[in-house]
Design an enzyme around this catalytic site. Sequence first.
Site, mmCIF file in Angstrom:
data_model
loop_
_atom_site.group_PDB
_atom_site.id
_atom_site.type_symbol
_atom_site.label_atom_id
_atom_site.label_comp_id
_atom_site.label_asym_id
_atom_site.label_seq_id
_atom_site.Cartn_x
_atom_site.Cartn_y
_atom_site.Cartn_z
ATOM 1 N N ASP A 183 0.836 -1.236 -0.059
ATOM 2 C CA ASP A 183 0.006 0.193 -0.056
ATOM 3 C C ASP A 183 0.914 1.256 0.175
ATOM 4 O O ASP A 183 0.269 2.283 -0.167
ATOM 5 C CB ASP A 183 -0.959 0.155 1.230
ATOM 6 C CG ASP A 183 -2.269 -0.894 1.135
ATOM 7 O OD1 ASP A 183 -2.436 -1.296 -0.275
ATOM 8 O OD2 ASP A 183 -2.852 -1.214 2.116
ATOM 9 N N ASP A 210 -17.101 35.966 -33.455
ATOM 10 C CA ASP A 210 -16.596 34.850 -33.705
ATOM 11 C C ASP A 210 -16.937 33.618 -32.976
ATOM 12 O O ASP A 210 -16.657 32.589 -33.443
ATOM 13 C CB ASP A 210 -15.129 35.064 -33.024
ATOM 14 C CG ASP A 210 -14.183 35.903 -34.023
ATOM 15 O OD1 ASP A 210 -14.561 36.073 -35.103
ATOM 16 O OD2 ASP A 210 -13.381 36.564 -33.585
ATOM 17 N N GLY A 223 -9.804 21.526 -33.724
ATOM 18 C CA GLY A 223 -10.466 20.559 -34.459
ATOM 19 C C GLY A 223 -11.167 21.222 -35.731
ATOM 20 O O GLY A 223 -11.185 20.349 -36.848
ATOM 21 N N LEU A 224 -11.477 22.326 -36.001
ATOM 22 C CA LEU A 224 -12.139 23.032 -37.167
ATOM 23 C C LEU A 224 -11.184 22.913 -37.916
ATOM 24 O O LEU A 224 -11.249 22.744 -39.272
ATOM 25 C CB LEU A 224 -12.725 24.409 -36.673
ATOM 26 C CG LEU A 224 -13.092 25.302 -37.873
ATOM 27 C CD1 LEU A 224 -14.259 24.637 -38.677
ATOM 28 C CD2 LEU A 224 -13.397 26.719 -37.512
#
Length: 525
Positions: free
Chosen positions: A36, A286, A421-422
Amino acid sequence: MELTLWTYEGPPHIGAMRIATSMKKLHYVLHAPQGDTYADLLFTMIERRGSRPPVTYTTFQARDLGGDTAELVKGHIKEAVDRFKPEALLVGESCTAELIQDQPGSLAKGMGFDIPIVSLELPAYSKKENWGGSETFYQIVRSLLKDHSRESKQSWQEEKRRPRVNLLGPTLLGFRCRDDVLEIQKLLGQYGIDVNVVAPLGASPADILRIPNADVNVCLYPEIAESTCIWLERNLNIPFTTTVPLGVGATQDFLKELHKVLEMEIPQSVNESNNSKLTWYSNSVDSNYLTGKRVFIFGDGTHALAAARIANEELGFKVVGLGTYSREMARKVRPAAKALGLEALITNDYLEVEDAIKETSPELVLGTQMERHSAKRLGIPCAVISTPMHVQDVPARYSPQMGWEGANVIFDDWVHPLMMGLEEHLIGMFKHDFEFVDGHQSHLGHLGGKGTQNTTKEAIKTNLQDSVITDGDPIWTHEGEKELSKIPFFVRGKVRRNTENYARQAGCREINEETLYDAKAHYKA
């Protein structure tokens, strides 16, 4: 008990370790086997601390079980007190040691030490890490303040001083707790409010004794501090705030609530929209690109609830999934999900969360380290908003989540994955134009376009093969895959599944370009 690769929370003694390590001049004796001791790595590797946690392990082995393990415990307790000379001592046991039932807390209290000894009884097989942290902090505060007078004290107005508050809940291995404390201290200072004690992070037992000197307790992290705040209100008449300042709206509500509890006039600057860049961007042209983006949220209760509010009210996202792994916070998460027209996902199974992500087909995932891996497999942008986290989510720079600056950080962390991503999608759409022909010169200079074609094909192939083909599944033709690759990556998985379902229903063995558009028409009808 279940076997799993990952878990959102450790056993409750890990929560106790977080409290002990967060505080100063405190030591924790943990009755546990040698295996542990792995918990040390959580602080040195992920939190990147330069020192070990103030924890002494009894590290009993199998051969010790045939003898008197109680004497082993008492020996380690005495050694820890003599060596570290703590102002207070925590004594508890791990999940394995709980089975032996040596009751180390009772043993420690019978050894005659002249320091406060807090015995921790943490049911390892029914509770988890956050509960363990909450219970440990509660027991420390209760043990040290149990004899404190309940007599009413003078208000800050009567004493002619600035109001004082305690910041309760921040710990090590919490999500950006260190920076949140600095941001809230700065924020309160701007409104003439002093911070009396921050606990457990950076506090000593002597600081805990100063908690009653404050006028109000600020509960920054309910998972850790709510039970303590309730006890302090009932027994010492110290009120506490319930709003967590995560996001612009919540920060405004927090300041209004705090001013009201302190009986201070609420300044107009609280409602000014220029406190955070998030508000400015949300009002700009935007931000139209982000409006209506589908977002899936999962994490601890505090951050999941805050993320849902920010996404829905401040960024104009559409929340398609909301859940938490913290069963103690489920009562708060369920009505929040219901208000969004959703059913809350309460689970500690990361595979169940991944299935929910697949089903809802979001364009952004806000979750933990586990959801980051799931989103990566599914090709969906992701931002980590909650523990459990990895070392990359413990930045060396100043990066809070709370207050005005925290809203700016949240804005960056959430919006940038969507923007990148765009960009990726646009490159994918126009990669066949003459500017993107593989033979053309690139920013790599003399390397030109060599290797690009194969890399691109492999990437597309990897993204498309997100399901295992069986004998009953239709097969995608080259033309079908080519047409599918033109669809934005964040909805491509959903389109693929819908098309395959349509092909099965229509009895098509092959999926070509025509089948893809037939499926589109079918599901739009």
